[in-house]
Scaffold this active site. Structure first.
Site, PDB file in Angstrom:
ATOM      1  N   GLY A 193       0.829  -1.206   0.000  1.00 14.96           N
ATOM      2  CA  GLY A 193       0.000   0.000   0.000  1.00 14.96           C
ATOM      3  C   GLY A 193       0.864   1.256   0.000  1.00 14.96           C
ATOM      4  CB  THR A 194       4.014   2.073   1.779  1.00 12.31           C
ATOM      5  OG1 THR A 194       3.464   1.750   3.061  1.00 12.31           O
ATOM      6  CG2 THR A 194       4.974   3.237   1.905  1.00 12.31           C
ATOM      7  CG  ASN A 252      -4.474   3.896   9.750  1.00 13.73           C
ATOM      8  OD1 ASN A 252      -4.784   4.975   9.255  1.00 13.73           O
ATOM      9  ND2 ASN A 252      -3.358   3.720  10.416  1.00 13.73           N
ATOM     10  CD  GLN A 263      -6.648  -0.267   7.767  1.00 15.04           C
ATOM     11  OE1 GLN A 263      -7.527  -1.075   8.076  1.00 15.04           O
ATOM     12  NE2 GLN A 263      -5.386  -0.470   8.066  1.00 15.04           N
ATOM     13  CB  SER A 317      -2.248  -2.798   1.768  1.00 14.73           C
ATOM     14  OG  SER A 317      -1.406  -3.713   2.409  1.00 14.73           O
ATOM     15  N   GLY A 318      -2.565  -5.793   0.079  1.00 20.79           N
ATOM     16  CA  GLY A 318      -3.047  -7.172   0.132  1.00 20.79           C
ATOM     17  C   GLY A 318      -3.244  -7.715   1.537  1.00 20.79           C
ATOM     18  CG  HIS A 319      -0.554  -6.664   4.956  1.00 19.37           C
ATOM     19  ND1 HIS A 319      -0.540  -6.357   6.285  1.00 19.37           N
ATOM     20  CD2 HIS A 319      -0.060  -5.583   4.322  1.00 19.37           C
ATOM     21  CE1 HIS A 319      -0.041  -5.137   6.456  1.00 19.37           C
ATOM     22  NE2 HIS A 319       0.245  -4.645   5.269  1.00 19.37           N
ATOM     23  CB  THR A 329      11.066  -9.994 -12.590  1.00 14.06           C
ATOM     24  OG1 THR A 329      12.114  -9.679 -13.501  1.00 14.06           O
ATOM     25  CG2 THR A 329      10.416 -11.305 -12.980  1.00 14.06           C
ATOM     26  CB  CYS A 333       7.273   2.672  19.329  1.00 11.26           C
ATOM     27  SG  CYS A 333       8.015   2.691  20.929  1.00 11.26           S
TER      28      CYS A 333
END
Ligand code: PLP
Length: 380
Positions: free
Chosen positions: A68-69, A148, A176, A196-198, A234, A324
């Protein structure tokens, strides 16, 4: 383990894991010209087709990236650099993900000017303020569809329409949003978006960028001709095929998964409200149209990071509403934008549910939460 951190990342479904394996077994380079290569090429084109069905766009308008970034960077930098003769002003919000905020910072260093819209105590932008932010030289709007940390959903359709009235291109970080809500780019009027896939059961390390045909952007990496000369390198065939399968499944199950998440989110909030935690509890930024499964909550006098650690020791996974930085705990910029003090921001934690969770997990978590909070309050 009770997993309530689906906004951080989601588990991989079995179908998606199998898709990764088929992609791995198809080792031919998609750019080569023989049988083994055509299988890889076929997996990529099927994935492109599934993603285009998810977003209701043409397959040629979909580009695969590493995350996503990267999609946020490609859309924003690529568009601004290709069109810098048309203007230098960008409109965004103070509550974007760092993938957008730090891209804005980079663009400022390149001579662009950015307006960061404020949000109210619920995390919502003021549409009149947005309208007033447009200038003669406004080039791009970049506003996330759902936040998010809070789950706040912005009125994207309206915001895109206003941008178009000013002849400005509308980019949206939908990382999100799309996992929870149907994202029809025609209906919403989105010109470019990132996914973003995850966040929807595909692996980490694969993303999607959508760009409407006719919008001119420059690549941000330089190399080969892949992805229609916009994203060289690739192709990651296993992960691209996997994100395609994840997109297919999401598209098939929106109603079912969405209603389960809604019921669970509502149940979680109700159970939280019912309880006496021995201290004041507040939901941060919750509005009616929230992502149903994102619950950002604050317990007065209870340090969020300590609470999160204790919950993790009891097998409950969730996030703190703060990032953090170099070993020092810095309050979340999103919670600060709600005008919370540093102390209040650091008292916040986020639970993010999906359809795989159960009411039993919620009941168990509330019990654990109560005992952790009373121990932390005792030790104060
Ligand atoms: N945008 C939003 C709103 C996010 O929540 C995230 C990740 O949490 C990203 C962008 C970045 O996505 P990725 O982790 O794929 O780079």
């Amino acid at each position: 383990m009770i997993y309530f951190d689906n906004s951080a990342t989601t588990p991989i479904s079995e179908e998606v894991a199998n898709a990764v394996i088929s992609g791995m077994l198809s080792y031919g380079n998609p750019s080569s010209r023989y049988e083994a290569a055509s299988k890889s090429k076929y997996l990529i084109s099927s994935a492109r087709e599934y993603v285009s069905q998810l977003l209701n766009c043409k397959p040629e308008e979909i580009y695969f990236t590493s995350c996503g970034t990267e999609s946020d960077n490609l859309g924003m930098i690529g568009y601004c650099m290709a069109n810098k003769d048309k203007g230098k002003h960008i409109i965004t919000t103070q509550v974007e993900h760092s993938a957008v905020l730090n891209t804005c910072k980079y663009l400022e260093e390149q001579g662009f000017e950015v307006t960061y819209l404020d949000v109210n105590r619920k995390g919502m932008i003021d549409v009149d303020e947005y309208k007033q932010a447009f200038r003669e030289d406004t080039l791009l709007v970049s506003i996330m569809a759902a936040n998010n940390e809070l789950g706040t959903v912005f009125p994207i359709k309206k915001l895109a329409r206003i941008a178009h009235e000013h002849n400005v291109v509308f980019f949206s970080d939908c990382v999100q949003y799309t996992p929870h809500f149907k994202t029809d780019v025609q209906e919403l009027g989105i010109d470019m978006l990132s996914l973003s896939g995850h966040k929807f059961f595909a692996p980490k390390g694969v993303g999607i960028f959508f760009k409407r045909e006719g919008i001119n952007i420059l690549p941000i990496m330089h190399g080969g001709h892949q992805e229609n000369n916009l994203r060289p390198g690739t192709e990651n065939v296993p992960y691209i095929f996997a994100i395609g399968i994840a997109a297919y499944q999401l598209n098939e199950h929106y109603d079912e998964w969405g209603s389960q998440e809604k019921e669970l989110g509502q149940y979680f909030r109700e159970q939280l409200m019912k309880e006496d935690f021995g201290t004041l509890m507040n939901l941060n930024g919750y509005i009616k149209d929230n992502v149903p499964g994102i619950i950002n909550v604050r317990f007065r006098g209870v340090e969020g990071r300590m609470l999160q650690t204790m919950l993790a020791e009891h097998g409950v996974c969730c996030s703190v509403g703060s990032a953090c930085s170099s070993g020092e705990q810095k309050p979340s910029h999103v919670l600060k934008a709600l005008k919370l003090s540093d102390k209040q921001a650091n008292e916040s934690i986020r639970f993010s549910l999906n359809y795989l969770n159960t009411k039993e997990e919620i009941d168990e978590t509330i019990k654990i939460l109560k005992s952790c909070i009373s121990m932390l309050l005792m030790n104060e």
